[in-house]
Design a protein around this motif. Structure first.
Motif, PDB file in Angstrom:
ATOM      1  N   PHE A 168      40.477   4.113 -29.021  1.00 54.89           N
ATOM      2  CA  PHE A 168      39.547   4.702 -28.061  1.00 54.89           C
ATOM      3  C   PHE A 168      39.633   6.225 -28.076  1.00 54.89           C
ATOM      4  CE2 PHE A 168      40.501   0.456 -26.402  1.00 54.89           C
ATOM      5  CZ  PHE A 168      39.210  -0.047 -26.287  1.00 54.89           C
ATOM      6  N   ASP A 169      38.484   6.852 -27.835  1.00 53.20           N
ATOM      7  CA  ASP A 169      38.430   8.312 -27.760  1.00 53.20           C
ATOM      8  C   ASP A 169      38.901   8.822 -26.407  1.00 53.20           C
ATOM      9  OD1 ASP A 169      36.918   9.247 -30.342  1.00 53.20           O
ATOM     10  OD2 ASP A 169      35.873   7.455 -29.647  1.00 53.20           O
ATOM     11  N   ASP A 170      38.823   7.991 -25.389  1.00 56.33           N
ATOM     12  CA  ASP A 170      39.294   8.357 -24.064  1.00 56.33           C
ATOM     13  C   ASP A 170      39.567   7.066 -23.300  1.00 56.33           C
ATOM     14  OD1 ASP A 170      40.000   9.760 -21.775  1.00 56.33           O
ATOM     15  OD2 ASP A 170      38.206  11.009 -21.767  1.00 56.33           O
ATOM     16  N   GLN A 171      40.372   7.168 -22.260  1.00 54.48           N
ATOM     17  CA  GLN A 171      40.613   6.060 -21.343  1.00 54.48           C
ATOM     18  C   GLN A 171      40.074   6.498 -19.982  1.00 54.48           C
ATOM     19  OE1 GLN A 171      44.750   4.794 -21.361  1.00 54.48           O
ATOM     20  NE2 GLN A 171      44.882   4.900 -23.587  1.00 54.48           N
ATOM     21  N   ILE A 172      38.883   6.041 -19.647  1.00 51.93           N
ATOM     22  CA  ILE A 172      38.186   6.562 -18.472  1.00 51.93           C
ATOM     23  C   ILE A 172      38.423   5.648 -17.276  1.00 51.93           C
ATOM     24  CG2 ILE A 172      35.993   7.338 -17.536  1.00 51.93           C
ATOM     25  CD1 ILE A 172      34.964   7.525 -20.435  1.00 51.93           C
ATOM     26  N   SER A 173      39.200   6.138 -16.339  1.00 51.23           N
ATOM     27  CA  SER A 173      39.415   5.452 -15.062  1.00 51.23           C
ATOM     28  C   SER A 173      38.529   6.093 -14.009  1.00 51.23           C
ATOM     29  CB  SER A 173      40.882   5.560 -14.634  1.00 51.23           C
ATOM     30  OG  SER A 173      41.030   5.211 -13.267  1.00 51.23           O
ATOM     31  N   THR A 174      37.892   5.271 -13.178  1.00 49.89           N
ATOM     32  CA  THR A 174      37.058   5.819 -12.105  1.00 49.89           C
ATOM     33  C   THR A 174      37.888   6.572 -11.072  1.00 49.89           C
ATOM     34  OG1 THR A 174      37.151   3.755 -10.825  1.00 49.89           O
ATOM     35  CG2 THR A 174      35.347   3.994 -12.410  1.00 49.89           C
ATOM     36  N   ASP A 175      39.206   6.483 -11.194  1.00 45.39           N
ATOM     37  CA  ASP A 175      40.082   7.275 -10.333  1.00 45.39           C
ATOM     38  C   ASP A 175      39.787   8.774 -10.464  1.00 45.39           C
ATOM     39  OD1 ASP A 175      42.661   7.326  -8.620  1.00 45.39           O
ATOM     40  OD2 ASP A 175      43.170   8.680 -10.289  1.00 45.39           O
ATOM     41  N   ARG A 176      39.268   9.192 -11.610  1.00 43.80           N
ATOM     42  CA  ARG A 176      38.938  10.614 -11.793  1.00 43.80           C
ATOM     43  C   ARG A 176      37.892  11.077 -10.771  1.00 43.80           C
ATOM     44  NH1 ARG A 176      38.148  11.151 -18.410  1.00 43.80           N
ATOM     45  NH2 ARG A 176      40.061  10.029 -18.996  1.00 43.80           N
ATOM     46  N   ALA A 177      37.023  10.163 -10.375  1.00 41.66           N
ATOM     47  CA  ALA A 177      35.988  10.501  -9.391  1.00 41.66           C
ATOM     48  C   ALA A 177      36.370  10.016  -7.996  1.00 41.66           C
ATOM     49  CB  ALA A 177      34.652   9.880  -9.793  1.00 41.66           C
ATOM     50  N   ARG A 178      37.540   9.420  -7.862  1.00 42.12           N
ATOM     51  CA  ARG A 178      38.029   8.868  -6.597  1.00 42.12           C
ATOM     52  C   ARG A 178      36.976   7.947  -5.962  1.00 42.12           C
ATOM     53  NH1 ARG A 178      42.696  10.572  -4.948  1.00 42.12           N
ATOM     54  NH2 ARG A 178      42.335  10.085  -2.752  1.00 42.12           N
ATOM     55  N   THR A 179      36.483   7.060  -6.794  1.00 40.14           N
ATOM     56  CA  THR A 179      35.539   6.049  -6.333  1.00 40.14           C
ATOM     57  C   THR A 179      35.603   4.887  -7.305  1.00 40.14           C
ATOM     58  OG1 THR A 179      33.292   5.664  -5.513  1.00 40.14           O
ATOM     59  CG2 THR A 179      33.507   6.934  -7.558  1.00 40.14           C
ATOM     60  N   TYR A 180      34.685   3.945  -7.155  1.00 39.26           N
ATOM     61  CA  TYR A 180      34.647   2.760  -8.001  1.00 39.26           C
ATOM     62  C   TYR A 180      33.232   2.497  -8.476  1.00 39.26           C
ATOM     63  CZ  TYR A 180      39.297   1.823  -6.106  1.00 39.26           C
ATOM     64  OH  TYR A 180      40.614   1.929  -5.777  1.00 39.26           O
ATOM     65  N   LYS A 181      33.114   1.850  -9.641  1.00 42.01           N
ATOM     66  CA  LYS A 181      31.817   1.294  -9.998  1.00 42.01           C
ATOM     67  C   LYS A 181      31.421   0.301  -8.910  1.00 42.01           C
ATOM     68  CE  LYS A 181      33.409  -0.356 -13.848  1.00 42.01           C
ATOM     69  NZ  LYS A 181      33.461  -1.155 -15.092  1.00 42.01           N
TER      70      LYS A 181
END
Length: 254
Positions: A168-181
């Motif tokens: 993977f080029d990145d591991q994107i956690s929605t924690d970065r936006a402090r929210t959820y899908k």
């Protein structure tokens, strides 16, 4: 790379394309932007039923019902906290939801059993077609990333445990936006992290609700309906559906 070249490379990954069964709505009339990246919900790549198998060892005969209640409360607590501006990451919410589900069934979990069950989310087994598909997409130059509600630590442990982190080029956690899908702020992390416009990123959803959220956001969206569940009754829908990564590969190449 042309569509024909792409299909040839992907088909060479252990016969990945096989008999394509892509169905559902097609991309908008007038064509679609060139696809340069794919973002995945984790369960399109990992079998979530491993959690139930771990629960069976802790609560014999009650695992299915326990995990059903646990999963429902995971979503409810995540979305409740996001809406109420009381954000905590998904590992914390997963523990809260487990405490509720166990208590509701009269189960008393030890601290070790609780840790074991929460950890099961980071020890899932990849679906049989996962590695070959990721390898093929990497070879043709697509940028790849999970875009998940998992906390960063959970996400890293899962990919490392499966030996897939380097694909993977990145591991994107929605924690970065402090929210959820399905918050648009969560999906917007994909274009930002990968440096690719949303119109050129296919989002692969496991749940129908996630497919709706991604479509609302503006991703070309594919619903990978691994477990053949009924579609959601929402005004948004994925552009196409299928049951395997071969189906997703055909959609990406279309």
């Amino acid at each position: 790379m042309s569509r024909r070249q792409f299909l040839r490379v992907v088909a060479g990954a252990g016969g990945l394309l096989g008999a394509c069964r892509t169905t559902g709505a097609q991309p908008p009339v007038g064509g679609r932007a060139e696809i340069r990246a794919i973002c995945f919900d984790l369960f399109t790549l990992f079998d979530p039923r491993g959690v139930e198998r771990a629960a069976e060892a802790v609560a014999p005969g009650q695992a299915a019902e326990l995990c059903r209640d646990w999963r429902v409360r995971q979503f409810e607590y995540a979305w409740l906290r996001a809406t109420a501006d009381q954000y905590r990451d998904f590992e914390f919410v997963t523990g809260e939801a487990l405490d509720y589900a166990a208590g509701a069934r009269g189960l008393s979990l030890s601290a070790a059993e609780r840790r074991r069950l929460v950890a099961a989310y980071s020890e899932l087994t990849p679906w049989p077609d996962t590695r070959a598909a990721l390898d093929a997409w990497r070879r043709v130059g697509l940028r790849l990333a999970p875009l998940a509600n998992y906390s960063p630590a959970m996400l890293d442990r899962l990919l490392t445990h499966a030996g897939l982190a380097d694909l993977f080029d990145d591991q994107i956690s929605t924690d970065r936006a402090r929210t959820y899908k399905p918050s648009p702020r969560a999906y917007a992390l994909g274009p930002t992290a990968l440096g690719v416009p949303r119109e050129q990123i296919v989002f692969a959803a496991f749940g129908g609700w996630d497919a709706a959220g991604a479509a609302w956001y503006g991703f070309p969206t594919f619903w990978l309906n691994r477990l053949q569940v009924a579609p959601e009754a929402l005004s948004a829908a994925a552009h196409a559906t299928g049951a395997t990564l071969a189906d997703l590969a055909a959609f990406v190449a279309a």
